[in-house]
Design an enzyme around this catalytic site. Structure first.
Site, PDB file in Angstrom:
ATOM      1  N   SER A 117       0.822  -1.207   0.000  1.00 43.91           N
ATOM      2  CA  SER A 117       0.000   0.000   0.000  1.00 43.91           C
ATOM      3  C   SER A 117       0.853   1.252   0.000  1.00 43.91           C
ATOM      4  O   SER A 117       1.895   1.313   0.670  1.00 43.91           O
ATOM      5  CB  SER A 117      -0.907   0.004   1.234  1.00 43.91           C
ATOM      6  OG  SER A 117      -1.570   1.244   1.367  1.00 43.91           O
ATOM      7  N   TYR A 141      -3.348  -0.373  10.015  1.00 39.31           N
ATOM      8  CA  TYR A 141      -3.417  -1.033   8.706  1.00 39.31           C
ATOM      9  C   TYR A 141      -2.137  -0.800   7.918  1.00 39.31           C
ATOM     10  O   TYR A 141      -1.516  -1.747   7.406  1.00 39.31           O
ATOM     11  CB  TYR A 141      -4.613  -0.525   7.902  1.00 39.31           C
ATOM     12  CG  TYR A 141      -4.462  -0.786   6.423  1.00 39.31           C
ATOM     13  CD1 TYR A 141      -4.561  -2.079   5.916  1.00 39.31           C
ATOM     14  CD2 TYR A 141      -4.168   0.253   5.538  1.00 39.31           C
ATOM     15  CE1 TYR A 141      -4.374  -2.335   4.561  1.00 39.31           C
ATOM     16  CE2 TYR A 141      -3.992   0.006   4.190  1.00 39.31           C
ATOM     17  CZ  TYR A 141      -4.095  -1.288   3.705  1.00 39.31           C
ATOM     18  OH  TYR A 141      -3.895  -1.529   2.370  1.00 39.31           O
ATOM     19  N   LYS A 145       1.276  -3.391   6.569  1.00 41.15           N
ATOM     20  CA  LYS A 145       1.870  -3.511   5.240  1.00 41.15           C
ATOM     21  C   LYS A 145       3.375  -3.242   5.285  1.00 41.15           C
ATOM     22  O   LYS A 145       4.168  -3.959   4.652  1.00 41.15           O
ATOM     23  CB  LYS A 145       1.173  -2.553   4.266  1.00 41.15           C
ATOM     24  CG  LYS A 145      -0.275  -2.902   3.979  1.00 41.15           C
ATOM     25  CD  LYS A 145      -0.406  -4.260   3.296  1.00 41.15           C
ATOM     26  CE  LYS A 145      -1.815  -4.562   2.870  1.00 41.15           C
ATOM     27  NZ  LYS A 145      -1.941  -5.870   2.196  1.00 41.15           N
TER      28      LYS A 145
END
Length: 345
Positions: A117, A141, A145
């Site tokens: 991401s 989140y 990643k």
């Protein structure tokens, strides 16, 4: 050639699987259906289960010895939810991915394509980034990643693994052939919320109006999901050229975006022109929100021989077309979607 697509029943994973099929690559789908849909696996080789299930992974590789690469697109992705449920996100996106990676390596697979991401970047003053920009993930989140990219780099150093991290910007749209699309009845991303507001006659919330952008709203690099899926096919086709076995590099990161930044207000204006007007209201930023970014990188063209073909307007149009049929295809009970005559075209 076969490829294992973990998360292949989700929005992005299923679109990747379709792009692979169109290019003569057979996808083998692994998905727990936590958020994915079984309807997206029809006519495709599908195993229902968790990416951390070693016995299931061993069975998949034994039954499909032609699998030559893995695409890891299985993850939870909702930023505000990651803020309120960080342990769940670290468990699903990191802990289970460690088990998955271990099982993949044990079964002799060395080509690993990771769905990463652009949220991992610290943006510069102009909000543009490339693959050398510093990393500063701003939500649990995004940190999952970034953590997995570190894990992949360390694992590649110690094993024969080669890992290509594709750093997504902001996917919109649907498969232009409408085989798959966003499956969630109440999506949290901007275009999904716009379509909901337009469909239901409600308000679209512009969350954050004091960001350091040209109009104060957040800025994003909206990439059509089909372009994103095509990039994965290019990555699979050119994997050994990008990361040759025994080469000097065993990991590489590539941004997948259009190179153009679109603010939320500009997205609303594009939606109004393409579809029809939507009532809007300003609101504070959501937990975990950031100003956003767009890519200035040309690495995807150089390494993947890929460039996006669809515009933001195309993404809006395909997303609306998908929503017209989604509820019936997926058995979602909601009011039917009707085009408004005012402002539409």
């Amino acid at each position: 050639m076969k490829v294992l697509v973990a998360g292949g029943a989700g929005f992005i994973g299923s679109t990747i699987a379709s792009a692979c099929l169109d290019e003569g690559i057979e996808p083998v789908i692994l998905d727990s259906l936590c958020t994915g849909r079984v309807e997206f696996t029809r006519g495709r080789t599908f195993y229902r289960g968790d990416i951390s299930d070693g016995g299931l992974l061993d069975r998949i590789f034994a039954e499909h010895p032609e699998i030559g690469a893995v695409v890891h697109a299985a993850a939870l992705i909702v930023v505000p939810e990651s803020v309120s449920e960080p342990l769940r996100y670290y468990r699903e996106n990191v802990a289970k991915s460690l088990d998955f990676l271990d099982h993949v390596i044990r079964n002799g697979i060395t080509r690993f394509v990771f769905s990463s991401s652009a949220a991992i970047y610290r943006t510069g003053a102009d909000l543009s980034v490339d693959e050398s920009s510093p990393l500063a993930p701003a939500s649990p989140y995004a940190r999952t990643k970034a953590m997995m990219e570190t894990v992949l780099a360390d694992t590649a150093e110690a094993t024969g693994l080669r890992a290509l991290s594709l750093r997504y910007f902001n996917p919109i749209g649907a498969d232009p052939r409408l085989r798959t699309g966003l499956q969630l009845p109440r999506p949290t991303h901007a275009l999904g919320r716009l379509i909901d507001a337009w469909t239901d006659g409600g308000e679209f919330l512009i969350t954050g109006t004091e960001w350091p952008t040209r109009d104060g709203s957040g800025i994003r690099d909206y990439i059509h999901v089909w372009d994103l899926a095509r990039a994965h096919v290019c990555a699979l086709r050119r994997f050994d050229e990008i990361l040759p076995p025994g080469g000097d590099r065993s990991v590489e990161a590539v941004n997948l975006g259009t190179g153009d930044g679109t603010t939320v207000r500009e997205l609303v204006a594009a939606f109004t022109e393409a579809v029809g007007p939507v009532r809007t209201r300003e609101a504070p930023p959501r937990p975990g929100d950031a100003a956003g970014s767009f890519t200035r990188s040309t690495r995807s063209r150089l390494l993947l021989d890929w460039k996006p073909e669809y515009s933001v307007a195309d993404g809006i149009r395909h997303a609306v077309q998908w929503c017209r049929i989604r509820d019936e295809l997926l058995g979602i009970r909601r009011p039917a979607l009707h085009l408004h005559s005012s402002g539409g075209r």
